[in-house]
Scaffold this active site. Structure first.
Site: not given
Lengths: 344, 344, 344, 344
Positions: B156, B264, B142, B146, B254
């Site tokens: 991984a 969020r 999620q 952004h 910022l």
């Protein structure tokens, strides 16, 4: 309204007027010329006298020039305002580590060079730098095309622009290149050069005079004629030429800064923006010396061989005599390859 | 190969294994639980013991928590790694000024509030912050939406993932909401809750066990069976569930941080990502307290009235009795308006 | 609630369940296997039977495959949903022209090749393409790192995921590479391969079964136990492994598509995402054949020589015998250079 | 070199010269004035006579104006060059669906309105539009600040700029606003207006004359003086004022187009860029009529109430007499709230 009053209310600031029409400006050495007004110099001095305690990564070589205006062209400058990270911050992010690690400098250097060579660009985005730049409008228009950056520009809707124009030094007054539609040829000389310089200087002085006239404002910022209202600032400025100086805060991450420099510190870039890029290369060297060297080796000094050009090089290395005719390259590409190989 | 050896060679790191299948982990207080291994704690301690001299803007309240892992969920954390700028850096950029200026704090505050209220967002892009975050994969998915941020994630493909899985605390085990297709309803209870918890814990333990089996690796990272090669890490991980923890460095300006937080730290966001946003709101408050208050007033606590809703409010204020029928709003919009006005 | 009802209300859709645990799936030819449900096939057929009149640039070769799912891996696909522009749209933008121009195809081709060779990338941003992609979560997580694109993903908070998991074909079940920490080595064989395949299949089947159990939902989407509420979808999905399939709409401009392909159709990319990139290369060839050829010559097939490597090549071409020792290159860079020159 | 020859070789194009110094230009109706040269008109006509078969989503209302220059200001225009998607493409992406779906138009409309009201912006990124715009430099400088778009601008390094300058119509010659540092006040009148207009016209004519002189080029593009070389184009243009026209191709997705329009079709935007935004709003209405209406209701016509302002509205609705003094708002915020509520 006097200048000091204007300084208090403006989103922006007001500089002492300087005269672009005198020889003196261009003739004086860059170092010697006056970049800042008294009050600005005082502000910079105060900033530089600060000393704070921080746990953050700190780079002594860069701190040395912090806030100091580095001269570019005739009235421009680059000032480093702030920065985040150093060479080690890159490897720290690449390793997603909890501390600075126990890696030796040599291992860090090896990793940085590996990352850049193989275009693993995200760790370089973990460093950030903020500049205050004074630059001509036409340079600003090329610069702003780099979209992955943050910018706050001085507003000519809100404040009056300073009387500062870029006038090329005589050695930069070049003729149109005959071979490159987008480049410069020989330096202009004699009467033609003199006339061009005169046109540029007179044009700038006249445009600024008319700007003040439309604003109904004198050199001290006071109304010229009490009966008049003065044209709105956002309209009066439309008659100003693109060699007038503007300024902005520009913030960018290290990866995008290197992308900017690779395009703008390049011979194909217009000289005037290259002058800024060259100064910023020095800043890069102070800030992240290992990355700077990798940039020189793998980006700035590197060359890209196309698939057909690579095939030619392999044949050459195998001892074959390759000519444009049997090269599978166009005449232009052949010429470009010879240049790449230093054989033109 | 033992763990310490692995630590030296990995792009990433190795944590002590923890057991997601015991009650103990979830039951212990967040502060008390073990977020870092001994060696990681040592690294953090070293970073926090540093003290450098800098000319840069420095924020004491934020320095206080620098590098410290702030716990989130059962095994996650947020660490502030670095920052650039403070409240004053915003007004400095908005004014394109040469120094910190002689403005009083009250004027700075007024300007910051004005800028945010009127969506002049670029000055807020002049501050930057860098986090180290440990978070479950499904939260990471999620979060990564952004796009205006920089990120370096633990790989991984390159390293073995830790045995750490997110298991919701009993009070967060919610049923599907009946009214909101995208939300949670009541908390599950009794046998159903117990069974779900059991399934999640057993599933995680089993998946990790099979991961190690496919890697042909035991708990110490040594080969289990000398005859076998072990499946490539990039393939073995495909059987791991999305509640396993990953981690990344995440850097953002910022303005974009506030955009992230507005979406969020909102009740419509899934609880698990909201837990991270809530912790980051506290960081915001430490870092830029004036901006934080403006964010609360003009973004987080603000409400948007559509054109038809605004028309209704005006009629109400004029003393008219407005009903859904004569409101020109759909039933749904009418309900939303009443909620906005605290009348539902 | 039955499936057809769910289709009507979901943001997303529901597919017929397929069984990842049977040999049949993997064994059947890609073309033959069932990618779409009956109703989806019907929808695609309807879209493909449309014929509209347009004044817009149209590419017959691309129209041919429009909306058609092109199979990738065992259950994935790529569908081209829409596009904007063609090869000529690139030169039109580069020339900022009013029409298609009277340029001959050869001139257009020359300009496209020039632009790409010299990294003038903005004209390539003037073409756009939109895909519908079905792909495993772990591939989606690599893919989404490309930030300059638009994406709408199927929401597992809103809808139930399909029972479809990626199980590697036997020839892709590779061991960990010994030399490359981030790569695959030899193909696994015998008992080890059989066991790994079995673990992957059983793990997927079990995880999906438990997902339904936590949702309190049977294979038809109906409640299993009327006494239970069922865990919220956004929580139940956290136990699903990253080889489950998701899907999204992905829209990107031609420049960023080529950047994606240069990184993902590369041997260093993980095989599974490369499988998608390879299919998209074919789409590229249909859409903009001139650009495709330039991409092959100047990007995909090109090689970058660092400054020190270029110096070595020049010395070699001058007939000098260069060894690693006198090359000024590290052992690793020397090896890389020999590979570039086809001499390793 | 004559003009037609230049057209063949330029990256860009050449227009017939027009005279910004005559009253005629400004006085003639927008529709009547000559936006394109003969050859450009011919090119547009050819494009508009095309008719291709496509399977793609097609919007008849938008096709109607495709390629047609829509006049803005005195010499500018907006042309729609291409587009991708329509209203239905938004819901299709939001549902990640396989076809156009069987949803009724009313459901689509409801979903679009819901998405926009709740700031689910990604589905709107799935539509794309491409414009060809002719605009003054100072407008281009404001416009380019919108970074999430693609742009190809006419190059004044490569080609010679046209003799076209923006001269405000008399009704737009406004004085500086006394109350708003960034805005316009009353329209200038009488002698002051006449003088300003005269200065702008004369300044433009003179600057262009000197531009040609420095280029050593006459009105037909031929050398003026065979002895001279002519200043490089990239330097000669630095003396041109920012009201000269440039042009570019500008491509943007629907979400970012609406963001642009919400800021630039706003009373706080400078009139000259607003003139472009207004024309583009009409294009929006043709292209995606449902989204257009939602934009008007939820963005353009909506208002944002801060947390303290919302508290005031609630108290007012409860029948309380609220004044600035007891409102908890600053004088400025109180004034803004009264304006929002239409009570000022």
């Amino acid at each position: 309204m006097d200048r000091s009053k204007q300084e208090k209310t403006a989103l922006g600031y007001s500089d002492e007027p300087s005269d672009p029409t005198t020889e003196q400006g261009a003739a004086s050495s860059l170092r010697a010329r006056k970049l800042l007004s008294e009050s600005q110099e005082q502000e910079v001095k105060e900033l530089r006298s600060n000393s704070f305690q921080t746990r953050r990564t700190t780079v002594a070589d860069l701190e040395e020039v912090l806030f100091e205006p580095i001269p570019v062209l005739d009235h421009g400058f680059v000032r480093v305002i702030d920065y985040m990270g150093d060479d080690a911050a890159i490897t720290q992010a690449a390793r997603v580590s909890y501390g600075r690690g126990t890696k030796k400098l040599r291992e860090d250097s090896g990793l940085i060079r590996y990352l850049l060579r193989h275009r693993h660009t995200t760790p370089f985005e973990m460093c950030e730098i903020k500049f205050h730049v004074k630059l001509p409008l036409f340079v600003a228009r090329q610069w702003i095309r780099h979209r992955t950056a943050n910018v706050n520009e001085y507003s000519a809707r809100y404040s009056v622009l300073d009387r500062e124009f870029y006038i090329p030094a005589p050695e930069h007054l070049a003729a149109q290149s005959a071979s490159n539609r987008q480049g410069r040829g020989e330096v202009l000389e004699g009467e033609e050069a003199a006339e061009v310089l005169e046109l540029l200087k007179r044009g700038a002085a006249r445009a600024y005079g008319e700007y003040e006239q439309m604003l109904n404002q004198d050199e001290e910022g006071n109304p010229r004629d009490a009966e008049r209202q003065g044209l709105a600032r956002e309209l009066a400025r439309i008659s100003l030429p693109v060699n007038i100086y503007t300024q902005w805060y520009w913030k960018v991450d290290l990866h995008n800064l290197m992308h900017f420099l690779s395009l703008r510190a390049d011979p194909h870039a217009q000289y005037e923006i290259r002058a800024y890029a060259d100064v910023m290369l020095d800043v890069l060297k102070r800030w992240v010396p290992i990355t700077y060297q990798a940039f020189e080796d793998y980006i700035a000094g590197a060359t890209n061989l196309s698939a057909p050009a690579l095939a030619v090089v392999k044949r050459m290395l195998a001892g074959e005599e390759v000519t444009q005719e049997n090269s599978n390259l166009s005449a232009r590409e052949w010429r470009e390859l010879l240049e790449q190989l230093g054989r033109s």
